[in-house]
Write an enzyme that holds these catalytic residues in place. Structure first.
Site, mmCIF file in Angstrom:
data_model
loop_
_atom_site.group_PDB
_atom_site.id
_atom_site.type_symbol
_atom_site.label_atom_id
_atom_site.label_comp_id
_atom_site.label_asym_id
_atom_site.label_seq_id
_atom_site.Cartn_x
_atom_site.Cartn_y
_atom_site.Cartn_z
ATOM 1 N N ALA A 7 0.941 1.023 11.693
ATOM 2 C CA ALA A 7 1.295 0.478 10.668
ATOM 3 C C ALA A 7 0.116 0.418 9.721
ATOM 4 O O ALA A 7 -0.934 0.105 10.107
ATOM 5 C CB ALA A 7 2.133 -0.931 10.651
ATOM 6 N N PHE A 64 -5.151 2.841 14.460
ATOM 7 C CA PHE A 64 -5.286 3.954 13.397
ATOM 8 C C PHE A 64 -6.286 3.296 12.429
ATOM 9 O O PHE A 64 -6.411 2.117 12.204
ATOM 10 C CB PHE A 64 -3.959 4.236 12.847
ATOM 11 C CG PHE A 64 -3.103 5.334 13.087
ATOM 12 C CD1 PHE A 64 -2.896 6.558 12.772
ATOM 13 C CD2 PHE A 64 -2.454 5.068 14.753
ATOM 14 C CE1 PHE A 64 -2.586 7.318 13.468
ATOM 15 C CE2 PHE A 64 -1.761 6.145 15.173
ATOM 16 C CZ PHE A 64 -1.670 7.300 14.670
ATOM 17 N N ASN A 124 0.737 -1.221 0.105
ATOM 18 C CA ASN A 124 0.039 0.078 0.108
ATOM 19 C C ASN A 124 1.028 1.276 -0.070
ATOM 20 O O ASN A 124 1.990 1.198 -0.150
ATOM 21 C CB ASN A 124 -0.967 0.195 1.337
ATOM 22 C CG ASN A 124 -0.110 -0.077 2.405
ATOM 23 O OD1 ASN A 124 0.458 0.876 2.970
ATOM 24 N ND2 ASN A 124 -0.444 -1.339 3.231
ATOM 25 N N LYS A 179 -12.594 -4.516 18.002
ATOM 26 C CA LYS A 179 -11.416 -5.086 18.425
ATOM 27 C C LYS A 179 -10.987 -4.634 19.626
ATOM 28 O O LYS A 179 -9.863 -4.994 20.416
ATOM 29 C CB LYS A 179 -10.356 -4.253 17.669
ATOM 30 C CG LYS A 179 -10.535 -4.724 16.097
ATOM 31 C CD LYS A 179 -9.304 -4.248 15.278
ATOM 32 C CE LYS A 179 -9.621 -4.635 13.604
ATOM 33 N NZ LYS A 179 -8.367 -4.418 12.794
ATOM 34 N N ASP A 235 -4.157 -6.715 4.857
ATOM 35 C CA ASP A 235 -5.135 -7.491 5.523
ATOM 36 C C ASP A 235 -5.222 -8.692 4.629
ATOM 37 O O ASP A 235 -5.518 -9.677 5.563
ATOM 38 C CB ASP A 235 -6.386 -6.694 5.127
ATOM 39 C CG ASP A 235 -6.970 -5.471 5.880
ATOM 40 O OD1 ASP A 235 -6.286 -5.368 7.137
ATOM 41 O OD2 ASP A 235 -7.592 -4.517 5.231
#
Length: 414
Positions: free
Chosen positions: A275, A327, A210, A345, A279
Site C-alpha cells: 500500500a 515496497f 496519493n 525498518k 506518511d
C-alpha cells in the site's frame, strides 16, 4: 503439506462399481486442502448415495442439468466457472464415449464441455472394455484434446477378471491432481497484503491522498492465491473488483489500515506492504467545510500535519514477525533509498520502483521493479502487473523458504 490449498475441484462420479472409492477420494482431496464439489450421474446414484458424498465434501451434491437452486438455473455454467479442475473418477467406458462424441446429455458432460479448466479422467471398467478398440480410440481422442488420464491400474476386478481397467487408488489420484498445479510455492501459507492509497481527512469534503491505484497489490493477491496461499488483503479505497478467494478488509485512513493489519497479523507467514500509505495526516479534522475568503485571492491555507504509524516497520518489529516485504516508490536514487529503507525498518526484502516514469508504477497496468535483500539484487524488467506479480512471488519464495528453514533450525537448537 496442503498441496491443494485454495484449489476448487469438481469431482464427477459416474456409474461404475468403483464409485465407492469416490468417498475415499474426497477425503484424500480435502486432506490436501481442496474445496470439492461433487457431480453425480444418475447411474452413479445406484452405487453410492449422494448423501454420503455430501457429508464428506461438506457441499451439496449436484445431480440435475437444470437446477433451480443454482444461479439462473444453469448449474453447469456455474460449476464450469467455479472449477480449477474437473476430475471424473470413476470414468466409465460409457462416459468416456459420450464425452469423446461431444454429447451434453447430463450435467457432468455438459459442464465438461463448458469449462475452461483442465479435465482429468480416472478410467474404471472391465479389462475387456478397456482393451476394446473403440474405447482406446475414444481415450486417444480425448488425450489429443488435452484431457489427462490417471490410470487405469492393473489387477483383480470386481467381476473376477484380472487385467487393466481398475481405478487408481484414491491417494494416487489425489497426488496426480495436485501435480496438475505447478504454482505451489506458497501452498498452505498465510499471506497478508496491504493495497492501494489511504485517505486522510481535512474536513468533511477534502482529504490528503496519493495516486496509488492498488493494481500491483491486487495482482499480488491473485498470484498468491494461484501459488496456493490463503490470502488476506487490507485495502485502501480503490475502484478494483475484489479478487476471488481473498479475504478483503476495506479501510480508509492509515490508522485504520494499521489497526486492521494488527488485527489480522498473528497467524501470518508472509507480509507484503504494498500500500501507498500516507506518511502524514492533519492534526485536526475540521467538523465543517473550510470556506475560502472570496475577497482575498492571495489567501494562504496552512495545515498542521502529524506522522502516521509506520505499518511495515510495526510488523517487522514484532517478536514473532513474519517474513516482511516492503515496497519503495521513489522518484530518484531508487536503489539507494530503497536499501536504506529496508535496513532501517529491518525488512527481509524490499521491492523498489521508479514512480517518476509515468509509463509504469502508479495507475499504470505495467511496472518495472528491482527486488532487494541482503546480498541480493534482482531486476525484473517491464511487464504487466499480473505477470510481474508472479515473478515477484517467485523471487520472494526463495528468500522466504531460506528464512523459514533458518527459523526452524533455530527452534530445534533452542
Amino acid at each position: 503439506m496442503q498441496r491443494l490449498c485454495n484449489k476448487r475441484i469438481v469431482l464427477g462420479v459416474t456409474g461404475g462399481i468403483a464409485a465407492y472409492k469416490s468417498a475415499e477420494l474426497i477425503r484424500s482431496l480435502t486432506r490436501l486442502g481442496a474445496d470439492v464439489r461433487v457431480v453425480m450421474t444418475k447411474a452413479a446414484c445406484e452405487f453410492i448415495t449422494p448423501l454420503t458424498l455430501q457429508a464428506l465434501s461438506h457441499n451439496p451434491v449436484h445431480l440435475d442439468l437444470l437446477d433451480t437452486r443454482a444461479e439462473a438455473a444453469m448449474g453447469h455454467i456455474e460449476l464450469a466457472k467455479w472449477a480449477d479442475i474437473v476430475l471424473v473418477a470413476p470414468a466409465t467406458a460409457d462416459f468416456i464415449a459420450r464425452l469423446a462424441g461431444g454429447q451434453a446429455d447430463d450435467l457432468l458432460t455438459t459442464l465438461c464441455l463448458a469449462t475452461g479448466a483442465p479435465i482429468c479422467l480416472a478410467p474404471a471398467m472391465n479389462q475387456g472394455m478397456w482393451r476394446d478398440e473403440t474405447t482406446q480410440e475414444n481415450v486417444a481422442k480425448l488425450a489429443s484434446k488435452g484431457l489427462k488420464m490417471f490410470g487405469p491400474a492393473d489387477g483383480s476386478q470386481a467381476c473376477g477378471d484380472v487385467g487393466p481397467g481398475r481405478m487408481l487408488d484414491p491417494d494416487e489420484i489425489a497426488v496426480h491432481t495436485a501435480e496438475m498445479f505447478t504454482h505451489d510455492i506458497f501452498t498452505g501459507q498465510n499471506v497478508l497484503i496491504t493495497a492501494g492509497p489511504t485517505r486522510e481527512d481535512i474536513d468533511p469534503v477534502r482529504y490528503i491522498s496519493n495516486h496509488s491505484s492498488g493494481k500491483m497489490a491486487y495482482a499480488l493477491a491473485e498470484a498468491a492465491v494461484e501459488a496456493g496461499a490463503r490470502v488476506t488483503m487490507v485495502s485502501g479505497p480503490v475502484t478494483l473488483d475484489k479478487p476471488d478467494r481473498v479475504k478483503v478488509v476495506d479501510v480508509i485512513s492509515a490508522r485504520e489500515m494499521h489497526d486492521a493489519v494488527m488485527d489480522n497479523i498473528d497467524d501470518i507467514d508472509l507480509f507484503i506492504g504494498c500500500a501507498a500509505v500516507s506518511d502524514y495526516r492533519p492534526v485536526e479534522i475540521l467538523k465543517d467545510k473550510i470556506k475560502k475568503d472570496p475577497g482575498n485571492s492571495e489567501e494562504i491555507l496552512e495545515l498542521k500535519l502529524v506522522r502516521n504509524p509506520d505499518i511495515v516497520a510495526s510488523v517487522a518489529a514484532r517478536e514473532n514477525a513474519p517474513f516482511v516485504i516492503g515496497f519503495a516508490a521513489e522518484t530518484s536514487h531508487v536503489i539507494e533509498y530503497a536499501t536504506s529503507k529496508m535496513q532501517k525498518k529491518k525488512l527481509n526484502m524490499i521491492v523498489a520502483n521508479d514512480v517518476s516514469d509515468q509509463s509504469i508504477g502508479f495507475s499504470s497496468d505495467s511496472n518495472e521493479v528491482t527486488m532487494l535483500a541482503e546480498g541480493m539484487q534482482t531486476a525484473l524488467p517491464k511487464a504487466s502487473k499480473k505477470v510481474l506479480a508472479r515473478k515477484i512471488l517467485n523471487v520472494a519464495s526463495r528468500g522466504y523458504h531460506q528464512w523459514k528453514s533458518h527459523q526452524w533450525k533455530e527452534e530445534q537448537e533452542s
